[in-house]
Design a protein around this motif. Sequence first.
Motif, PDB file in Angstrom:
ATOM      1  N   ASP A 151     -32.573 -28.514  -4.207  1.00 37.64           N
ATOM      2  CA  ASP A 151     -33.009 -29.263  -3.026  1.00 37.64           C
ATOM      3  C   ASP A 151     -32.073 -29.001  -1.853  1.00 37.64           C
ATOM      4  O   ASP A 151     -31.037 -28.340  -1.996  1.00 37.64           O
ATOM      5  CB  ASP A 151     -33.062 -30.751  -3.356  1.00 37.64           C
ATOM      6  N   PRO A 152     -32.400 -29.509  -0.660  1.00 41.38           N
ATOM      7  CA  PRO A 152     -31.573 -29.223   0.520  1.00 41.38           C
ATOM      8  C   PRO A 152     -30.167 -29.812   0.418  1.00 41.38           C
ATOM      9  O   PRO A 152     -29.932 -30.827  -0.240  1.00 41.38           O
ATOM     10  CB  PRO A 152     -32.359 -29.888   1.665  1.00 41.38           C
ATOM     11  N   ASN A 153     -29.242 -29.148   1.102  1.00 38.12           N
ATOM     12  CA  ASN A 153     -27.903 -29.693   1.290  1.00 38.12           C
ATOM     13  C   ASN A 153     -27.979 -30.946   2.154  1.00 38.12           C
ATOM     14  O   ASN A 153     -28.945 -31.160   2.894  1.00 38.12           O
ATOM     15  CB  ASN A 153     -26.992 -28.657   1.938  1.00 38.12           C
ATOM     16  N   THR A 154     -26.940 -31.773   2.091  1.00 32.64           N
ATOM     17  CA  THR A 154     -26.972 -33.089   2.717  1.00 32.64           C
ATOM     18  C   THR A 154     -25.732 -33.335   3.562  1.00 32.64           C
ATOM     19  O   THR A 154     -24.616 -33.018   3.132  1.00 32.64           O
ATOM     20  CB  THR A 154     -27.045 -34.194   1.641  1.00 32.64           C
ATOM     21  N   ILE A 155     -25.934 -33.911   4.755  1.00 32.14           N
ATOM     22  CA  ILE A 155     -24.846 -34.517   5.533  1.00 32.14           C
ATOM     23  C   ILE A 155     -24.974 -36.026   5.399  1.00 32.14           C
ATOM     24  O   ILE A 155     -26.066 -36.588   5.599  1.00 32.14           O
ATOM     25  CB  ILE A 155     -24.891 -34.134   7.019  1.00 32.14           C
ATOM     26  N   ARG A 194     -30.817 -34.349   5.857  1.00 33.95           N
ATOM     27  CA  ARG A 194     -31.034 -33.186   4.999  1.00 33.95           C
ATOM     28  C   ARG A 194     -31.037 -31.926   5.864  1.00 33.95           C
ATOM     29  O   ARG A 194     -31.631 -31.909   6.951  1.00 33.95           O
ATOM     30  CB  ARG A 194     -32.371 -33.287   4.276  1.00 33.95           C
ATOM     31  N   LEU A 195     -30.414 -30.899   5.370  1.00 30.44           N
ATOM     32  CA  LEU A 195     -30.388 -29.627   6.070  1.00 30.44           C
ATOM     33  C   LEU A 195     -31.548 -28.753   5.610  1.00 30.44           C
ATOM     34  O   LEU A 195     -32.320 -29.125   4.730  1.00 30.44           O
ATOM     35  CB  LEU A 195     -29.040 -28.944   5.857  1.00 30.44           C
ATOM     36  N   SER A 196     -31.660 -27.568   6.190  1.00 33.48           N
ATOM     37  CA  SER A 196     -32.870 -26.757   5.985  1.00 33.48           C
ATOM     38  C   SER A 196     -32.853 -25.960   4.693  1.00 33.48           C
ATOM     39  O   SER A 196     -33.876 -25.378   4.324  1.00 33.48           O
ATOM     40  CB  SER A 196     -33.053 -25.800   7.166  1.00 33.48           C
ATOM     41  N   HIS A 197     -31.749 -25.894   4.009  1.00 31.13           N
ATOM     42  CA  HIS A 197     -31.717 -25.124   2.762  1.00 31.13           C
ATOM     43  C   HIS A 197     -30.738 -25.748   1.786  1.00 31.13           C
ATOM     44  O   HIS A 197     -29.867 -26.545   2.147  1.00 31.13           O
ATOM     45  CB  HIS A 197     -31.343 -23.657   3.014  1.00 31.13           C
ATOM     46  N   GLY A 198     -30.891 -25.378   0.541  1.00 30.17           N
ATOM     47  CA  GLY A 198     -29.931 -25.679  -0.506  1.00 30.17           C
ATOM     48  C   GLY A 198     -29.453 -24.363  -1.097  1.00 30.17           C
ATOM     49  O   GLY A 198     -28.949 -23.512  -0.383  1.00 30.17           O
ATOM     50  N   ASP A 199     -29.652 -24.210  -2.431  1.00 26.77           N
ATOM     51  CA  ASP A 199     -29.292 -22.957  -3.098  1.00 26.77           C
ATOM     52  C   ASP A 199     -27.870 -22.542  -2.755  1.00 26.77           C
ATOM     53  O   ASP A 199     -27.593 -21.367  -2.502  1.00 26.77           O
ATOM     54  CB  ASP A 199     -30.284 -21.859  -2.722  1.00 26.77           C
ATOM     55  N   SER A 200     -26.965 -23.519  -2.727  1.00 34.33           N
ATOM     56  CA  SER A 200     -25.598 -23.299  -2.237  1.00 34.33           C
ATOM     57  C   SER A 200     -24.574 -23.613  -3.320  1.00 34.33           C
ATOM     58  O   SER A 200     -24.833 -24.396  -4.247  1.00 34.33           O
ATOM     59  CB  SER A 200     -25.329 -24.169  -1.003  1.00 34.33           C
ATOM     60  N   ARG A 201     -23.441 -23.003  -3.182  1.00 35.70           N
ATOM     61  CA  ARG A 201     -22.328 -23.233  -4.107  1.00 35.70           C
ATOM     62  C   ARG A 201     -21.187 -23.985  -3.402  1.00 35.70           C
ATOM     63  O   ARG A 201     -21.058 -25.182  -3.504  1.00 35.70           O
ATOM     64  CB  ARG A 201     -21.824 -21.888  -4.653  1.00 35.70           C
ATOM     65  N   ALA A 203     -30.620 -28.619 -10.806  1.00 32.86           N
ATOM     66  CA  ALA A 203     -30.920 -27.237 -11.161  1.00 32.86           C
ATOM     67  C   ALA A 203     -32.385 -26.946 -10.879  1.00 32.86           C
ATOM     68  O   ALA A 203     -33.213 -27.852 -10.721  1.00 32.86           O
ATOM     69  CB  ALA A 203     -30.597 -26.992 -12.629  1.00 32.86           C
ATOM     70  N   HIS A 204     -32.741 -25.656 -10.834  1.00 31.05           N
ATOM     71  CA  HIS A 204     -34.104 -25.275 -10.475  1.00 31.05           C
ATOM     72  C   HIS A 204     -35.111 -25.569 -11.583  1.00 31.05           C
ATOM     73  O   HIS A 204     -36.267 -25.872 -11.303  1.00 31.05           O
ATOM     74  CB  HIS A 204     -34.151 -23.787 -10.107  1.00 31.05           C
ATOM     75  N   GLY A 205     -34.708 -25.460 -12.821  1.00 37.19           N
ATOM     76  CA  GLY A 205     -35.649 -25.651 -13.924  1.00 37.19           C
ATOM     77  C   GLY A 205     -35.474 -26.993 -14.596  1.00 37.19           C
ATOM     78  O   GLY A 205     -34.542 -27.758 -14.324  1.00 37.19           O
ATOM     79  N   GLN A 206     -36.404 -27.306 -15.509  1.00 34.22           N
ATOM     80  CA  GLN A 206     -36.309 -28.531 -16.281  1.00 34.22           C
ATOM     81  C   GLN A 206     -35.132 -28.490 -17.247  1.00 34.22           C
ATOM     82  O   GLN A 206     -34.544 -29.519 -17.570  1.00 34.22           O
ATOM     83  CB  GLN A 206     -37.614 -28.758 -17.052  1.00 34.22           C
ATOM     84  N   VAL A 207     -34.805 -27.294 -17.701  1.00 33.25           N
ATOM     85  CA  VAL A 207     -33.660 -27.094 -18.587  1.00 33.25           C
ATOM     86  C   VAL A 207     -32.569 -26.391 -17.806  1.00 33.25           C
ATOM     87  O   VAL A 207     -32.823 -25.373 -17.155  1.00 33.25           O
ATOM     88  CB  VAL A 207     -34.059 -26.261 -19.824  1.00 33.25           C
ATOM     89  N   VAL A 208     -31.362 -26.928 -17.854  1.00 34.33           N
ATOM     90  CA  VAL A 208     -30.251 -26.345 -17.105  1.00 34.33           C
ATOM     91  C   VAL A 208     -29.701 -25.151 -17.872  1.00 34.33           C
ATOM     92  O   VAL A 208     -29.282 -25.277 -19.026  1.00 34.33           O
ATOM     93  CB  VAL A 208     -29.143 -27.381 -16.874  1.00 34.33           C
ATOM     94  N   GLY A 209     -29.717 -24.001 -17.221  1.00 40.09           N
ATOM     95  CA  GLY A 209     -29.205 -22.795 -17.843  1.00 40.09           C
ATOM     96  C   GLY A 209     -27.781 -22.498 -17.418  1.00 40.09           C
ATOM     97  O   GLY A 209     -27.252 -23.075 -16.464  1.00 40.09           O
ATOM     98  N   LEU A 210     -27.175 -21.584 -18.145  1.00 36.48           N
ATOM     99  CA  LEU A 210     -25.830 -21.138 -17.807  1.00 36.48           C
ATOM    100  C   LEU A 210     -25.814 -20.601 -16.381  1.00 36.48           C
ATOM    101  O   LEU A 210     -26.770 -19.988 -15.931  1.00 36.48           O
ATOM    102  CB  LEU A 210     -25.400 -20.049 -18.786  1.00 36.48           C
TER     103      LEU A 210
END
Length: 569
Positions: A109-113, A126-133, A74-81
């Motif tokens: 972090d980046p997505n991974t193959i 590692r790919l160029s972006h993460g932030d994926s579902r 997750a992006h923060g130290q505390v995982v939010g809903l």
Amino acid sequence: MSSNRQSQNAQGAQWRAAICVMLFLLVGCVDRPTGRSNPLSAATPVEVSTTPLLAASSCTDTFVPHLLDHTTLAHGQVVGLYESNGSGVAINDLDGDGDLDIVLANLRDPNTILWNQGGLRFRTERLSHGDSRAVVIVDVDGDGRQDIVFTRRFAKPTYWRNLGPAPDTSDGARFAESVLPEVHNPFYSMTWGDLDGDGDLDLVAASYDTELRKAQGAIFDYRGGGVGVFVYLQQDETFVSQRLAAEADALALALTDLNGDGQLDILVGNDFARPDYTWLRDDDGWQVAEPFRRTSENTMSFDVGDIDNDGHAEIFAADMKPYHKDVATLAAWLPMMDKMSHPPTSTDQQITENVLQVRGADGRYHNQGYQRLVDATGWSWSSRFGDLNNDGFLDLYIVNGMIAHELFGHLPGNALVEENVALRNDGRGYFTPAPEWRLNATTSGRGMTMADLDSDGDLDIVINNLQSPAQLFENQLCGGVGLLVDLRWPATKNPFAIGARLELHTSAGTYYRTINTTAGYLSGDPARIHFGLPANATLHQLLILWPDGAQSTVETPTLQTHIVVVRNA
């Protein structure tokens, strides 16, 4: 059920299988879906190549865990809903070397193959972006190479077109990052299939409006109040959209033929109290339907499979329901339930538990989750059918856990720690826990899928955990054998025959599979089909029902092999 009734049912199933084989040799079994063309037309010729599978490296009668070089954070130290929902995983052969590769989506972090090097060794890219579902490995443009598509949290999906290997190497493949033409919305879940029968693959995508509303605030409602569910038909190298619903909280999507007319229908599994959606396809387009008397309330994932080998697929929907009723479990769950529960009404078809839809003799679907002992498996995310012990029957595996300070601030680490659940099929389509398989990890799994990653004839499992490394569970169960099947249809824009149905006729019964692009939660299914069988089974015939309704047969395939079937017309 009495032993006499069990014996009668088993004898009936054996007689039906034998009659089905004999009928097929004459005219084909009459109760299977007919597809879009005459199923009794002359068989379509194919070319078949066969490769022996490797011998199992070990037989411990358990699954052995391995850590993978990827951690979804997750992006923060505390995982939010909503961040707590994690990301998916997909498996397919990206570089055409015969080994199945792994793609893992990420949040911070980046997505991974993970390129499969054989022997359960993987090379990381590692790919160029993460932030994926969600992630799916699918041949979008029909050029015979598997592409990668990610849905993003707050942006349109990204399309990684497979360009093949670099000129100076055969190690892996190159990708060009782009977007899907005319697909502009931020989506959460997706699936792919040939929805209009024109030979290429179309996209169904749906949003998770609750997360979007929280991130965008008042501007989200100002723009119309929701994104919803879209069908994107692929036409002339672009996508033409049709909006089926104006709002959605879709954690899960599935394509399956609900009414046996040979056309794919759409299932949408919505979170919270938003009802699930169903659309049936007919000659006039998409028609809203309500084929189920009961549905799960917080539908986390779908999977579709024939759990009793009768030729009719069952549908499993995962939800949240504790599998223990002891004081410690209830103390962990009750504060969350007080925050999220809503009073049921007499007309509400939703129930807060897993649902197993089984089609009855009346032609309607009935929930048998409770009767078949799959109603309560914890805070469940990805759920998958697969013949894990190679006995000819689909088992069920479900990954569990939750981390969110808004819901579980009363627990250490804001985490509901639960074991994943493996359920063994008893041969009648009923399930019993299988803790002896040692699949009871407590690492907060989210996306999960299955495939034979070491080419030894059994299904291994990959889980994309949240806040801990992804895991591969190597199948070392003893007994049974496997058959792997790849279809190729290079003359079309659907070269991996997505949507094809396979029937394997054997001395032990008939087994059914369908080639799909997705299953479970946010995760991609491999195009390679796995059949598990008893070691003493004799294979009679593999029947292939292609997406256009044509039929092909492979006579007397060999156990413990990987066969590739190529249709050139």
